[in-house]
Design a protein around this motif. Structure first.
Motif, PDB file in Angstrom:
ATOM      1  N   PHE A   1      -6.827  -0.116 -24.045  1.00  0.00           N
ATOM      2  CA  PHE A   1      -8.011  -0.851 -24.465  1.00  0.00           C
ATOM      3  C   PHE A   1      -8.724  -1.461 -23.254  1.00  0.00           C
ATOM      4  O   PHE A   1      -8.101  -1.730 -22.218  1.00  0.00           O
ATOM      5  CB  PHE A   1      -7.616  -1.927 -25.473  1.00  0.00           C
ATOM      6  N   PRO A   2     -10.042  -1.658 -23.358  1.00  0.00           N
ATOM      7  CA  PRO A   2     -10.826  -2.071 -22.191  1.00  0.00           C
ATOM      8  C   PRO A   2     -10.350  -3.336 -21.495  1.00  0.00           C
ATOM      9  O   PRO A   2     -10.465  -3.450 -20.267  1.00  0.00           O
ATOM     10  CB  PRO A   2     -12.237  -2.254 -22.779  1.00  0.00           C
TER      11      PRO A   2
ATOM     12  N   SER B   1     -10.557   3.794 -30.924  1.00  0.00           N
ATOM     13  CA  SER B   1     -11.243   3.374 -32.142  1.00  0.00           C
ATOM     14  C   SER B   1     -10.207   2.847 -33.119  1.00  0.00           C
ATOM     15  O   SER B   1      -9.329   3.595 -33.566  1.00  0.00           O
ATOM     16  CB  SER B   1     -11.996   4.552 -32.765  1.00  0.00           C
ATOM     17  N   VAL B   2     -10.300   1.573 -33.457  1.00  0.00           N
ATOM     18  CA  VAL B   2      -9.356   0.973 -34.401  1.00  0.00           C
ATOM     19  C   VAL B   2      -9.453   1.666 -35.757  1.00  0.00           C
ATOM     20  O   VAL B   2      -8.445   1.882 -36.443  1.00  0.00           O
ATOM     21  CB  VAL B   2      -9.626  -0.536 -34.528  1.00  0.00           C
ATOM     22  N   ARG B   3     -10.654   2.057 -36.154  1.00  0.00           N
ATOM     23  CA  ARG B   3     -10.833   2.751 -37.435  1.00  0.00           C
ATOM     24  C   ARG B   3     -10.072   4.068 -37.438  1.00  0.00           C
ATOM     25  O   ARG B   3      -9.364   4.377 -38.408  1.00  0.00           O
ATOM     26  CB  ARG B   3     -12.321   3.007 -37.687  1.00  0.00           C
ATOM     27  N   MET B   4     -10.186   4.840 -36.365  1.00  0.00           N
ATOM     28  CA  MET B   4      -9.486   6.114 -36.309  1.00  0.00           C
ATOM     29  C   MET B   4      -7.976   5.933 -36.222  1.00  0.00           C
ATOM     30  O   MET B   4      -7.213   6.691 -36.830  1.00  0.00           O
ATOM     31  CB  MET B   4      -9.994   6.926 -35.118  1.00  0.00           C
ATOM     32  N   LEU B   5      -7.534   4.914 -35.503  1.00  0.00           N
ATOM     33  CA  LEU B   5      -6.099   4.659 -35.416  1.00  0.00           C
ATOM     34  C   LEU B   5      -5.525   4.286 -36.778  1.00  0.00           C
ATOM     35  O   LEU B   5      -4.409   4.683 -37.126  1.00  0.00           O
ATOM     36  CB  LEU B   5      -5.825   3.545 -34.402  1.00  0.00           C
ATOM     37  N   ALA B   6      -6.301   3.543 -37.556  1.00  0.00           N
ATOM     38  CA  ALA B   6      -5.840   3.152 -38.893  1.00  0.00           C
ATOM     39  C   ALA B   6      -5.728   4.354 -39.825  1.00  0.00           C
ATOM     40  O   ALA B   6      -4.978   4.323 -40.807  1.00  0.00           O
ATOM     41  CB  ALA B   6      -6.791   2.117 -39.487  1.00  0.00           C
ATOM     42  N   GLN B   7      -6.477   5.426 -39.526  1.00  0.00           N
ATOM     43  CA  GLN B   7      -6.454   6.627 -40.366  1.00  0.00           C
ATOM     44  C   GLN B   7      -5.378   7.624 -39.942  1.00  0.00           C
ATOM     45  O   GLN B   7      -5.211   8.666 -40.577  1.00  0.00           O
ATOM     46  CB  GLN B   7      -7.825   7.306 -40.327  1.00  0.00           C
ATOM     47  N   ALA B   8      -4.621   7.300 -38.907  1.00  0.00           N
ATOM     48  CA  ALA B   8      -3.574   8.206 -38.422  1.00  0.00           C
ATOM     49  C   ALA B   8      -2.340   8.055 -39.309  1.00  0.00           C
ATOM     50  O   ALA B   8      -1.407   7.313 -38.999  1.00  0.00           O
ATOM     51  CB  ALA B   8      -3.248   7.905 -36.966  1.00  0.00           C
ATOM     52  N   ASP B   9      -2.345   8.776 -40.443  1.00  0.00           N
ATOM     53  CA  ASP B   9      -1.327   8.595 -41.480  1.00  0.00           C
ATOM     54  C   ASP B   9      -0.289   9.708 -41.532  1.00  0.00           C
ATOM     55  O   ASP B   9       0.523   9.780 -42.460  1.00  0.00           O
ATOM     56  CB  ASP B   9      -1.997   8.481 -42.850  1.00  0.00           C
ATOM     57  N   GLY B  10      -0.315  10.609 -40.545  1.00  0.00           N
ATOM     58  CA  GLY B  10       0.669  11.674 -40.505  1.00  0.00           C
ATOM     59  C   GLY B  10       0.338  12.887 -41.341  1.00  0.00           C
ATOM     60  O   GLY B  10       1.115  13.856 -41.366  1.00  0.00           O
ATOM     61  N   VAL B  11      -0.792  12.879 -42.026  1.00  0.00           N
ATOM     62  CA  VAL B  11      -1.193  14.002 -42.866  1.00  0.00           C
ATOM     63  C   VAL B  11      -1.838  15.087 -42.005  1.00  0.00           C
ATOM     64  O   VAL B  11      -2.695  14.790 -41.157  1.00  0.00           O
ATOM     65  CB  VAL B  11      -2.169  13.541 -43.973  1.00  0.00           C
ATOM     66  N   ARG B  12      -1.443  16.311 -42.231  1.00  0.00           N
ATOM     67  CA  ARG B  12      -2.011  17.447 -41.491  1.00  0.00           C
ATOM     68  C   ARG B  12      -3.422  17.737 -41.998  1.00  0.00           C
ATOM     69  O   ARG B  12      -3.630  17.936 -43.191  1.00  0.00           O
ATOM     70  CB  ARG B  12      -1.114  18.672 -41.659  1.00  0.00           C
TER      71      ARG B  12
END
Length: 250
Positions: free
Chosen positions: A209-210, A142-153
């Motif tokens: 990716f597919p 999910s591109v949306r979820m990858l964009a939210q991977a900001d290192g915050v616990r």
């Protein structure tokens, strides 16, 4: 590396206890295909032990000795015969072929480089009997979820579980996404009310990716027969969370 994540096999099983739909799918496919079964990245035997209990001859190949030991314990407890082999799915030679090879629960995503993935598929190809199939499942990035991977616990309430010795275990995860490598690099924190961070383990997972998979499979001597977006065999769509592939020798 993710070795530490799998060093406590019982903790892993409590973290990921379910998978009934996946188990049912692979049992059905094994009954349909018939014959011998090889699972790569077999873990603690969550999929393979039920399949072996149906009477199919099974071999599980797993890199982690801790996971293998737990798989053997569980198989012995159920009175099920499975041959467990320690090995690397990128390069292995079992000296025989199988009617069905499968790779479940995102195990393929521990191979981060395209070369490693192709090596795995080539090794699988050498172990496929005539008419055999490779089946595997990985998540659909999910591109949306990858964009939210900001290192915050952050707390993952849906992953909390009960440990018989510790009580309720809460899970926190901090993740970043390496877009050049297509790898999500995470750190998982396990805590109870009385014992904060009793286990902290890194977990690095490749995102495939597919559009990549048919090419990678082709380079490994395999072709896509069918692909689905969930365990009910629905089509793979943009919003599907799962990629489920059925492959044959090219």
């Amino acid at each position: 590396m993710s070795d530490q994540f799998y060093s406590d096999a019982r903790l892993y099983d409590r973290l990921f206890p379910g998978g009934e739909q996946a188990v049912d799918f692979y049992r059905t496919e094994t009954d349909r295909q018939g014959g011998s079964v090889l699972e790569l990245g077999s873990g603690t035997g969550q999929k393979l032990i039920p399949i072996a209990s149906d009477g199919h001859p099974c071999i599980g190949l797993e890199l982690s000795p801790d996971m293998l030991a737990e798989a053997q314990r569980k198989a012995d407890e159920r009175g099920v015969e499975v041959q467990w082999v320690q090995g690397d799915m990128r390069e292995f030679d079992l000296g025989r072929t199988f009617d069905l090879v499968f790779i479940t629960a995102n195990s393929l995503l521990h191979l981060h480089n395209a070369e490693d993935l192709v090596d795995c598929f080539r090794s699988v190809r050498k172990h496929l009997a005539p008419g055999a199939r490779l089946i595997f499942d990985v998540f659909n990035p999910s591109v949306r979820m990858l964009a939210q991977a900001d290192g915050v616990r952050r707390r993952r309430d849906a992953l909390s579980f009960v440990d018989p010795d510790r009580g309720v275990v809460q899970v926190d995860v901090a993740e970043t996404y390496d877009a050049a490598a297509q790898v999500t690099r995470g750190r998982w924190y396990f805590s109870t009310d009385s014992e904060a961070d009793f286990s902290v383990a890194p977990l690095e997972i490749r995102n495939i990716f597919p559009q990549e998979l048919p090419l990678l499979l082709s380079l490994g001597g395999l072709r896509v027969v069918e692909r689905f977006g969930d365990w009910s065999r629905a089509p793979l769509t943009a919003d599907a969370t799962l990629q489920l592939y059925v492959c044959a020798p090219d």
